[in-house]
Design an enzyme around this catalytic site. Structure first.
Site, mmCIF file in Angstrom:
data_model
loop_
_atom_site.group_PDB
_atom_site.id
_atom_site.type_symbol
_atom_site.label_atom_id
_atom_site.label_comp_id
_atom_site.label_asym_id
_atom_site.label_seq_id
_atom_site.Cartn_x
_atom_site.Cartn_y
_atom_site.Cartn_z
ATOM 1 N N ASP A 233 -6.728 -2.390 -7.555
ATOM 2 C CA ASP A 233 -7.305 -3.055 -6.389
ATOM 3 C C ASP A 233 -7.625 -4.497 -6.729
ATOM 4 O O ASP A 233 -7.884 -4.822 -7.889
ATOM 5 C CB ASP A 233 -8.574 -2.331 -5.930
ATOM 6 C CG ASP A 233 -8.919 -2.700 -4.503
ATOM 7 O OD1 ASP A 233 -8.396 -2.073 -3.574
ATOM 8 O OD2 ASP A 233 -9.686 -3.676 -4.311
ATOM 9 N N TYR B 243 -15.251 -11.386 -0.688
ATOM 10 C CA TYR B 243 -15.947 -10.129 -1.016
ATOM 11 C C TYR B 243 -17.113 -10.386 -1.962
ATOM 12 O O TYR B 243 -18.183 -9.783 -1.831
ATOM 13 C CB TYR B 243 -14.972 -9.127 -1.655
ATOM 14 C CG TYR B 243 -13.985 -8.565 -0.660
ATOM 15 C CD1 TYR B 243 -14.322 -7.466 0.136
ATOM 16 C CD2 TYR B 243 -12.731 -9.126 -0.496
ATOM 17 C CE1 TYR B 243 -13.427 -6.950 1.059
ATOM 18 C CE2 TYR B 243 -11.828 -8.621 0.431
ATOM 19 C CZ TYR B 243 -12.180 -7.539 1.202
ATOM 20 O OH TYR B 243 -11.305 -7.033 2.122
ATOM 21 N N ARG C 41 0.818 -1.224 0.000
ATOM 22 C CA ARG C 41 0.000 0.000 0.000
ATOM 23 C C ARG C 41 0.853 1.276 0.000
ATOM 24 O O ARG C 41 0.455 2.300 0.565
ATOM 25 C CB ARG C 41 -0.948 0.038 1.215
ATOM 26 C CG ARG C 41 -2.101 -0.939 1.146
ATOM 27 C CD ARG C 41 -3.209 -0.401 0.243
ATOM 28 N NE ARG C 41 -4.327 -1.324 0.168
ATOM 29 C CZ ARG C 41 -5.452 -1.206 0.875
ATOM 30 N NH1 ARG C 41 -5.614 -0.194 1.689
ATOM 31 N NH2 ARG C 41 -6.416 -2.088 0.746
HETATM 32 O O1 CP3 Z 1 0.055 0.600 -3.012
HETATM 33 C C1 CP3 Z 1 -0.392 -0.538 -3.239
HETATM 34 O O2 CP3 Z 1 -0.168 -1.526 -2.492
HETATM 35 C C2 CP3 Z 1 -1.132 -0.778 -4.544
HETATM 36 C C3 CP3 Z 1 -2.526 -0.638 -4.546
HETATM 37 C C4 CP3 Z 1 -3.456 -1.546 -3.755
HETATM 38 C C5 CP3 Z 1 -4.693 -1.054 -3.248
HETATM 39 N N1 CP3 Z 1 -5.371 -2.110 -2.736
HETATM 40 C C6 CP3 Z 1 -5.123 0.337 -3.296
HETATM 41 C C7 CP3 Z 1 -6.234 0.798 -2.450
HETATM 42 C C8 CP3 Z 1 -3.399 -2.911 -3.479
HETATM 43 C C9 CP3 Z 1 -2.288 -3.911 -3.759
HETATM 44 C C10 CP3 Z 1 -4.625 -3.259 -2.845
HETATM 45 C C11 CP3 Z 1 -4.963 -4.633 -2.426
HETATM 46 C C12 CP3 Z 1 -6.209 -4.882 -1.695
HETATM 47 N N2 CP3 Z 1 -7.427 -4.267 -1.831
HETATM 48 C C13 CP3 Z 1 -6.352 -5.913 -0.739
HETATM 49 C C14 CP3 Z 1 -5.274 -6.899 -0.360
HETATM 50 C C15 CP3 Z 1 -4.262 -6.334 0.545
HETATM 51 C C16 CP3 Z 1 -4.786 -5.977 1.904
HETATM 52 O O3 CP3 Z 1 -4.708 -4.778 2.238
HETATM 53 O O4 CP3 Z 1 -5.216 -6.881 2.621
HETATM 54 C C17 CP3 Z 1 -7.681 -5.861 -0.257
HETATM 55 C C18 CP3 Z 1 -8.297 -6.766 0.800
HETATM 56 C C19 CP3 Z 1 -8.354 -4.826 -0.961
HETATM 57 C C20 CP3 Z 1 -9.786 -4.420 -0.874
HETATM 58 C C21 CP3 Z 1 -9.964 -3.021 -0.459
HETATM 59 N N3 CP3 Z 1 -9.594 -1.918 -1.198
HETATM 60 C C22 CP3 Z 1 -10.549 -2.551 0.739
HETATM 61 C C23 CP3 Z 1 -11.080 -3.435 1.849
HETATM 62 C C24 CP3 Z 1 -10.537 -1.146 0.678
HETATM 63 C C25 CP3 Z 1 -11.155 -0.180 1.659
HETATM 64 C C26 CP3 Z 1 -10.372 -0.048 2.896
HETATM 65 C C27 CP3 Z 1 -9.365 1.044 2.768
HETATM 66 O O5 CP3 Z 1 -8.191 0.845 3.107
HETATM 67 O O6 CP3 Z 1 -9.779 2.156 2.369
HETATM 68 C C28 CP3 Z 1 -9.878 -0.763 -0.515
HETATM 69 C C29 CP3 Z 1 -9.605 0.622 -0.975
HETATM 70 C C30 CP3 Z 1 -8.222 0.953 -1.424
HETATM 71 N N4 CP3 Z 1 -7.418 0.150 -2.185
HETATM 72 C C31 CP3 Z 1 -7.547 2.190 -1.193
HETATM 73 C C32 CP3 Z 1 -6.304 2.100 -1.849
HETATM 74 C C33 CP3 Z 1 -5.237 3.171 -1.956
HETATM 75 C C34 CP3 Z 1 -8.098 3.380 -0.442
HETATM 76 C C35 CP3 Z 1 -8.845 4.223 -1.415
HETATM 77 C C36 CP3 Z 1 -9.021 5.657 -1.003
HETATM 78 O O7 CP3 Z 1 -9.953 5.895 -0.226
HETATM 79 O O8 CP3 Z 1 -8.262 6.519 -1.477
#
Ligand code: CP3
Length: 343
Positions: free
Chosen positions: A73, A147, A23
Site C-alpha cells: 500500500d 493522508y 488493484r
Molecule cells: O493490486 C494492486 O494494485 C496492488 C496493491 C495496492 C493496494 N493499494 C492494496 C490495497 C495498491 C497499488 C494500492 C495503492 C493505494 N492505496 C492508493 C493509490 C491508488 C488508488 O486507489 O487511488 C491509495 C490512495 C491507497 C490508500 C488506501 N489503501 C485506501 C484509501 C484504502 C481503503 C479503501 C479500500 O479500498 O479499502 C486502502 C486499502 C487497500 N489497499 C486494500 C487493498 C487490496 C483493501 C484492503 C482490504 O480490506 O482487504
C-alpha cells in the site's frame, strides 16, 4: 525475454497490447477474500511476505496478465516514517498522530518496515514467468502527504491544501521528507527485482495549477531524476489521477517514461496532447467493467483503436472495484486480446 509490458513501457509498439489492472490483487477475487479471512487484517497480509507474494501472484495465475503489481500500500511510507497506521473495517486508513497536530520530527522512523516488502518483491520475481513484468510502486509525495496531514482520506484534501497555502515552508519540508524516503524505498524495490515502477498520485486532481506544478510536478520529477541516476533502465509510469488538461505538462515536465490516464479524459484528447511515441496506460472506466455488457466491449475496442499508433498498456482509469464480476474481467481480457469481433 523482457516481455510485452516492459517492451511497451520502453516505447516499443507491438501488435499485441499488454494489460494489467490497477488493484488487480484484491477483494474482487474469491481467493484473496479467503486468504484475508484466514490471516486477519490487511496490514498483516502486507507484512507477511509469503501471503503478499501469494496475493500478488493470484491474478497472474487466474488471468495471465502481463504485469504483476506488488501487493502492498502507498501508506507503508508514512508507517516507515514512524506514523501509526491502521486499516479499520469499513472506514479506510487511519494515521496517527496526524501532522495537523504533530511534527514530523517527533516520529521515530522505522525503515525496517520496508524489509518484508522487499522480500515480497524478491520472492514474486523468483516465481513469476520471465515474460511477466514485476511492477513496484509508491504513492507520490502529494497524495501521501494528504493522508499524513489529515490522518485519513478526505473528500477534497482540503486540510492539506489549506496547510500548503498557510505554511508553504513547512509543507515543502513534509514533501521533501516523503520524496527522499520514497526514492530510497523505490531503489530498494528495484534492487529486489521490480522492473518498472508506478507512482500513484491519486489526489493530484484537487490542486490549482500553480500548486500542481509545485506539489505534483516538482516532487515527481525529483523522484524520476533520482531513479534515472541510480537505475537508468527502469521505466517509471506516472499516474496523476484527475490531472485533466494538466496531464500534458505533467508528461512533458516530470521525465516519466509513461503516463497512466484516468477515465475522465477522452482518449482522443490524450492521444493528441501527449508527446508522440510516449507510452500511455489506461483508461477504461472501472464502473463500466463493473457494469459489463456490449458497452464494455465497445469502449475497450475504441480505446485500443485510438491508442493504436503509440505504445499502449491496457488498464483501467482507476482501481478495479471490489464488486466487479470475474466474468466481466474475462470478457475484457478477451476483448484486449482481439478474441471478440469489432462492434
Ligand atoms: O493490486 C494492486 O494494485 C496492488 C496493491 C495496492 C493496494 N493499494 C492494496 C490495497 C495498491 C497499488 C494500492 C495503492 C493505494 N492505496 C492508493 C493509490 C491508488 C488508488 O486507489 O487511488 C491509495 C490512495 C491507497 C490508500 C488506501 N489503501 C485506501 C484509501 C484504502 C481503503 C479503501 C479500500 O479500498 O479499502 C486502502 C486499502 C487497500 N489497499 C486494500 C487493498 C487490496 C483493501 C484492503 C482490504 O480490506 O482487504
Amino acid at each position: 525475454m523482457p516481455g510485452l509490458l516492459l517492451d511497451t513501457l520502453n516505447g516499443r509498439r507491438a501488435d499485441k497490447v499488454p494489460m494489467w489492472l490497477m488493484r488487480q490483487a484484491g477483494r474482487y477475487l474469491p481467493e484473496y477474500r479467503e486468504l484475508r479471512a484466514a490471516k486477519g487484517g490487511f496490514l498483516d497480509l502486507v507484512y507477511d511476505s509469503d501471503a503478499a507474494t501469494e496475493i500478488t501472484l493470484q491474478p497472474i495465475r487466474r488471468f495471465g496478465f502481463d504485469g504483476a503489481i506488488l501487493f502492498s500500500d502507498i501508506l507503508i511510507v508514512p508507517h516507515a516514517l514512524g506514523q501509526g497506521l491502521e486499516f479499520l473495517a469499513g472506514e479506510g486508513p487511519k494515521l496517527s498522530p496526524r501532522l495537523l497536530d504533530s511534527k514530523l520530527e517527533s516520529f521515530t522512523a522505522a525503515p525496517e518496515r520496508f524489509d518484508p516488502i522487499y522480500q515480497t518483491v524478491r520472492s514474486c520475481r523468483a516465481q513469476l514467468p520471465d515474460d511477466v513484468t514485476m511492477l513496484g510502486f509508491a504513492g507520490s509525495p502529494w497524495t501521501v502527504a494528504t493522508y499524513m496531514v489529515a490522518g485519513e482520506g478526505s473528500r477534497d484534501q482540503h486540510e492539506t491544501r489549506a496547510l500548503a497555502y498557510r505554511d508553504p515552508v513547512l509543507f515543502q519540508l513534509i514533501i521533501d521528507v516523503i520524496t527522499d524516503v520514497t526514492v530510497s524505498y523505490l531503489r530498494g524495490q528495484i534492487e529486489a527485482g521490480a522492473e518498472a515502477i508506478q507512482l500513484f498520485d491519486s489526489w493530484a486532481g484537487s490542486l490549482a495549477p500553480d500548486e500542481f506544478e509545485r506539489w505534483v510536478i516538482a516532487p515527481n520529477s525529483a523522484i524520476v531524476d533520482a531513479l534515472k541516476q541510480s537505475h537508468p533502465g527502469v521505466p517509471v509510469i506516472g499516474f496523476p489521477k484527475g490531472a485533466g488538461e494538466k496531464l500534458s505538462a505533467y508528461a512533458r515536465e516530470t521525465g516519466v517514461g509513461a503516463v497512466g490516464v484516468d477515465e475522465t479524459l477522452d482518449p482522443l484528447w490524450v492521444n493528441a496532447n501527449l508527446p508522440e511515441g510516449m507510452p500511455v496506460q489506461g483508461n477504461l472506466d472501472p464502473l463500466l467493467l463493473l457494469a459489463g455488457g456490449d458497452a464494455l466491449v465497445e469502449r475497450a475496442q475504441l480505446i485500443l483503436k485510438v491508442f493504436s499508433a503509440r505504445p499502449h498498456v491496457f488498464n483501467l482509469g482507476h482501481g478495479i472495484g471490489q464488486f466487479t464480476p470475474i466474468e466481466h474481467v474475462e470478457q475484457l481480457i478477451a476483448t484486449v486480446r482481439g478474441e471478440i469481433a469489432p462492434r
